[in-house]
Design a protein around this motif. Structure first.
Motif, PDB file in Angstrom:
ATOM      1  N   LYS A 155      11.336   0.263   4.096  1.00 45.91           N
ATOM      2  CA  LYS A 155      12.277   0.327   5.220  1.00 45.91           C
ATOM      3  C   LYS A 155      11.965   1.261   6.505  1.00 45.91           C
ATOM      4  CE  LYS A 155      15.742  -3.062   3.447  1.00 45.91           C
ATOM      5  NZ  LYS A 155      16.914  -3.423   3.136  1.00 45.91           N
ATOM      6  N   PRO A 156      10.808   1.601   6.627  1.00 42.20           N
ATOM      7  CA  PRO A 156      10.607   2.591   7.681  1.00 42.20           C
ATOM      8  C   PRO A 156      10.952   2.065   8.964  1.00 42.20           C
ATOM      9  CG  PRO A 156       8.681   1.405   7.058  1.00 42.20           C
ATOM     10  CD  PRO A 156       9.579   0.789   6.408  1.00 42.20           C
ATOM     11  N   THR A 157      11.578   3.098   9.892  1.00 46.09           N
ATOM     12  CA  THR A 157      12.228   2.917  11.088  1.00 46.09           C
ATOM     13  C   THR A 157      10.765   2.678  12.259  1.00 46.09           C
ATOM     14  OG1 THR A 157      12.547   5.365  11.621  1.00 46.09           O
ATOM     15  CG2 THR A 157      14.215   3.795  10.868  1.00 46.09           C
ATOM     16  N   ASP A 158       9.749   3.769  12.011  1.00 46.98           N
ATOM     17  CA  ASP A 158       8.512   3.670  12.496  1.00 46.98           C
ATOM     18  C   ASP A 158       7.411   4.209  11.787  1.00 46.98           C
ATOM     19  OD1 ASP A 158       8.085   6.630  12.891  1.00 46.98           O
ATOM     20  OD2 ASP A 158       9.739   6.464  14.379  1.00 46.98           O
ATOM     21  N   ILE A 159       6.332   4.316  12.076  1.00 49.38           N
ATOM     22  CA  ILE A 159       5.101   4.682  11.505  1.00 49.38           C
ATOM     23  C   ILE A 159       4.970   5.980  10.830  1.00 49.38           C
ATOM     24  CG2 ILE A 159       3.604   2.538  12.043  1.00 49.38           C
ATOM     25  CD1 ILE A 159       1.820   4.437  13.520  1.00 49.38           C
ATOM     26  N   SER A 160       6.027   6.717  11.327  1.00 47.30           N
ATOM     27  CA  SER A 160       5.845   8.131  10.797  1.00 47.30           C
ATOM     28  C   SER A 160       6.847   8.331  10.091  1.00 47.30           C
ATOM     29  CB  SER A 160       5.926   9.219  12.099  1.00 47.30           C
ATOM     30  OG  SER A 160       7.204   8.937  12.783  1.00 47.30           O
ATOM     31  N   ASP A 161       7.486   7.423   9.669  1.00 49.14           N
ATOM     32  CA  ASP A 161       8.679   7.289   8.694  1.00 49.14           C
ATOM     33  C   ASP A 161       8.321   6.771   7.255  1.00 49.14           C
ATOM     34  OD1 ASP A 161      11.410   7.850   7.575  1.00 49.14           O
ATOM     35  OD2 ASP A 161      12.000   5.986   8.374  1.00 49.14           O
ATOM     36  N   ILE A 162       7.239   7.176   6.927  1.00 49.47           N
ATOM     37  CA  ILE A 162       6.986   6.730   5.511  1.00 49.47           C
ATOM     38  C   ILE A 162       7.118   7.643   4.516  1.00 49.47           C
ATOM     39  CG2 ILE A 162       4.959   5.879   4.027  1.00 49.47           C
ATOM     40  CD1 ILE A 162       3.836   4.885   6.897  1.00 49.47           C
ATOM     41  N   ALA A 163       8.296   7.796   3.820  1.00 55.40           N
ATOM     42  CA  ALA A 163       8.580   8.616   2.802  1.00 55.40           C
ATOM     43  C   ALA A 163       8.155   7.907   1.568  1.00 55.40           C
ATOM     44  CB  ALA A 163      10.088   8.836   2.829  1.00 55.40           C
TER      45      ALA A 163
ATOM     46  N   ASP B  38       4.389  -5.367   3.845  1.00 53.12           N
ATOM     47  CA  ASP B  38       4.652  -6.287   2.898  1.00 53.12           C
ATOM     48  C   ASP B  38       6.396  -6.367   3.101  1.00 53.12           C
ATOM     49  OD1 ASP B  38       5.918  -7.680   0.771  1.00 53.12           O
ATOM     50  OD2 ASP B  38       5.855  -6.006  -0.869  1.00 53.12           O
ATOM     51  N   PRO B  39       6.645  -7.677   4.100  1.00 56.31           N
ATOM     52  CA  PRO B  39       7.780  -8.133   4.070  1.00 56.31           C
ATOM     53  C   PRO B  39       8.523  -8.693   3.006  1.00 56.31           C
ATOM     54  CG  PRO B  39       6.280  -9.794   5.079  1.00 56.31           C
ATOM     55  CD  PRO B  39       5.572  -8.712   4.458  1.00 56.31           C
ATOM     56  N   SER B  40       7.946  -8.848   1.848  1.00 54.93           N
ATOM     57  CA  SER B  40       8.677  -9.175   0.908  1.00 54.93           C
ATOM     58  C   SER B  40       9.397 -10.583   0.996  1.00 54.93           C
ATOM     59  CB  SER B  40       9.617  -8.296   0.151  1.00 54.93           C
ATOM     60  OG  SER B  40       8.685  -7.095  -0.287  1.00 54.93           O
ATOM     61  N   GLY B  41       9.024 -11.579   1.699  1.00 58.45           N
ATOM     62  CA  GLY B  41       9.468 -12.857   1.972  1.00 58.45           C
ATOM     63  C   GLY B  41      10.444 -12.752   3.444  1.00 58.45           C
ATOM     64  N   GLY B  42      10.641 -11.805   3.415  1.00 63.32           N
ATOM     65  CA  GLY B  42      11.423 -11.781   4.932  1.00 63.32           C
ATOM     66  C   GLY B  42      10.731 -11.902   6.134  1.00 63.32           C
ATOM     67  N   ASP B  43      11.172 -11.314   7.263  1.00 64.74           N
ATOM     68  CA  ASP B  43      10.631 -11.531   8.551  1.00 64.74           C
ATOM     69  C   ASP B  43      10.535 -10.315   9.270  1.00 64.74           C
ATOM     70  OD1 ASP B  43      13.364 -11.148   9.346  1.00 64.74           O
ATOM     71  OD2 ASP B  43      13.274 -13.089  10.576  1.00 64.74           O
ATOM     72  N   SER B  44      10.631  -9.010   8.772  1.00 65.18           N
ATOM     73  CA  SER B  44      10.501  -7.662   9.043  1.00 65.18           C
ATOM     74  C   SER B  44       9.885  -6.619   8.158  1.00 65.18           C
ATOM     75  CB  SER B  44      11.777  -7.195   9.436  1.00 65.18           C
ATOM     76  OG  SER B  44      12.623  -7.125   8.617  1.00 65.18           O
ATOM     77  N   VAL B  45       9.519  -5.471   8.644  1.00 67.57           N
ATOM     78  CA  VAL B  45       9.006  -4.663   7.734  1.00 67.57           C
ATOM     79  C   VAL B  45       9.728  -4.090   6.766  1.00 67.57           C
ATOM     80  CG1 VAL B  45       7.376  -2.656   7.337  1.00 67.57           C
ATOM     81  CG2 VAL B  45       6.980  -3.926   9.582  1.00 67.57           C
ATOM     82  N   ARG B  46       9.470  -4.620   5.372  1.00 69.42           N
ATOM     83  CA  ARG B  46      10.201  -3.930   4.219  1.00 69.42           C
ATOM     84  C   ARG B  46       9.549  -2.697   3.675  1.00 69.42           C
ATOM     85  NH1 ARG B  46      14.420  -6.697   0.578  1.00 69.42           N
ATOM     86  NH2 ARG B  46      14.736  -5.002  -0.719  1.00 69.42           N
ATOM     87  N   TYR B  47       8.196  -3.222   3.306  1.00 66.91           N
ATOM     88  CA  TYR B  47       7.390  -1.787   2.861  1.00 66.91           C
ATOM     89  C   TYR B  47       6.054  -1.606   3.941  1.00 66.91           C
ATOM     90  CZ  TYR B  47      10.192  -2.543  -1.357  1.00 66.91           C
ATOM     91  OH  TYR B  47      11.144  -2.427  -2.262  1.00 66.91           O
ATOM     92  N   LEU B  48       5.731  -0.495   4.052  1.00 67.76           N
ATOM     93  CA  LEU B  48       4.676  -0.010   5.040  1.00 67.76           C
ATOM     94  C   LEU B  48       3.569   1.011   4.476  1.00 67.76           C
ATOM     95  CD1 LEU B  48       3.527  -0.330   7.682  1.00 67.76           C
ATOM     96  CD2 LEU B  48       5.035   1.569   8.308  1.00 67.76           C
ATOM     97  N   ALA B  49       2.469   0.819   4.702  1.00 70.16           N
ATOM     98  CA  ALA B  49       1.544   1.876   4.291  1.00 70.16           C
ATOM     99  C   ALA B  49       0.677   1.977   5.785  1.00 70.16           C
ATOM    100  CB  ALA B  49       0.558   1.682   3.028  1.00 70.16           C
ATOM    101  N   ARG B  50       0.006   3.038   5.745  1.00 75.33           N
ATOM    102  CA  ARG B  50      -0.859   3.223   6.899  1.00 75.33           C
ATOM    103  C   ARG B  50      -2.137   3.928   6.419  1.00 75.33           C
ATOM    104  NH1 ARG B  50       1.167   7.437  11.520  1.00 75.33           N
ATOM    105  NH2 ARG B  50      -1.082   7.512  11.827  1.00 75.33           N
ATOM    106  N   LEU B  51      -3.070   3.545   7.178  1.00 76.02           N
ATOM    107  CA  LEU B  51      -4.556   4.361   7.076  1.00 76.02           C
ATOM    108  C   LEU B  51      -4.812   4.733   8.263  1.00 76.02           C
ATOM    109  CD1 LEU B  51      -6.256   5.052   4.665  1.00 76.02           C
ATOM    110  CD2 LEU B  51      -7.538   2.872   5.294  1.00 76.02           C
ATOM    111  N   GLY B  52      -5.216   5.920   8.574  1.00 79.21           N
ATOM    112  CA  GLY B  52      -5.469   6.609   9.750  1.00 79.21           C
ATOM    113  C   GLY B  52      -4.360   7.275  10.604  1.00 79.21           C
TER     114      GLY B  52
END
Length: 119
Positions: free
Chosen positions: A36-44, A105-119
């Protein structure tokens, strides 16, 4: 600003998920996912997992920039997609020229639940 160039190695794979066969691309490396990140820099990172790409969403740079700042917003194109699979996550890959690749991975929902980034 120099454009981002990324080469992603992947392997086409057929998996069984929820009683159906899916054609996916499994990335050659696992990635850290944030929940559940708020933006792409928020990947704890909550863990490094395999990435199974089920589809690719193309965006122009302006659309991507708006998307990355409001990941919690409901989006029809994510609804019902994603989920846990074996050693990883089923993801929609989002890409735009000159931007990092996002694996959602929205895990069946309609928003970002899990996020990974490359680059």
């Amino acid at each position: 600003m120099n454009p981002i160039t990324i080469t992603i190695e992947s392997k086409p794979t057929t998996i069984n998920f929820d009683g159906r066969e899916l054609q996916v691309q499994k990335l050659s490396i696992p990635l850290p996912f944030g929940r559940k990140p708020t933006d792409i820099s928020d990947i704890a990172a909550c863990g490094v997992e395999a990435v199974y790409v089920t589809e690719i969403r193309e965006m122009d740079p302006e659309e991507f920039d708006g998307f990355k700042l409001n990941l919690g917003k409901s989006r029809d194109w994510l609804k019902g997609k994603g989920g846990d699979y074996w050693d990883g996550r089923l993801c929609v890959m989002v890409r735009a020229p000159g931007r990092p690749y996002l694996f959602i991975d929205p895990s069946g929902g309609d928003s970002v639940r899990y996020l990974a980034r490359l680059g």
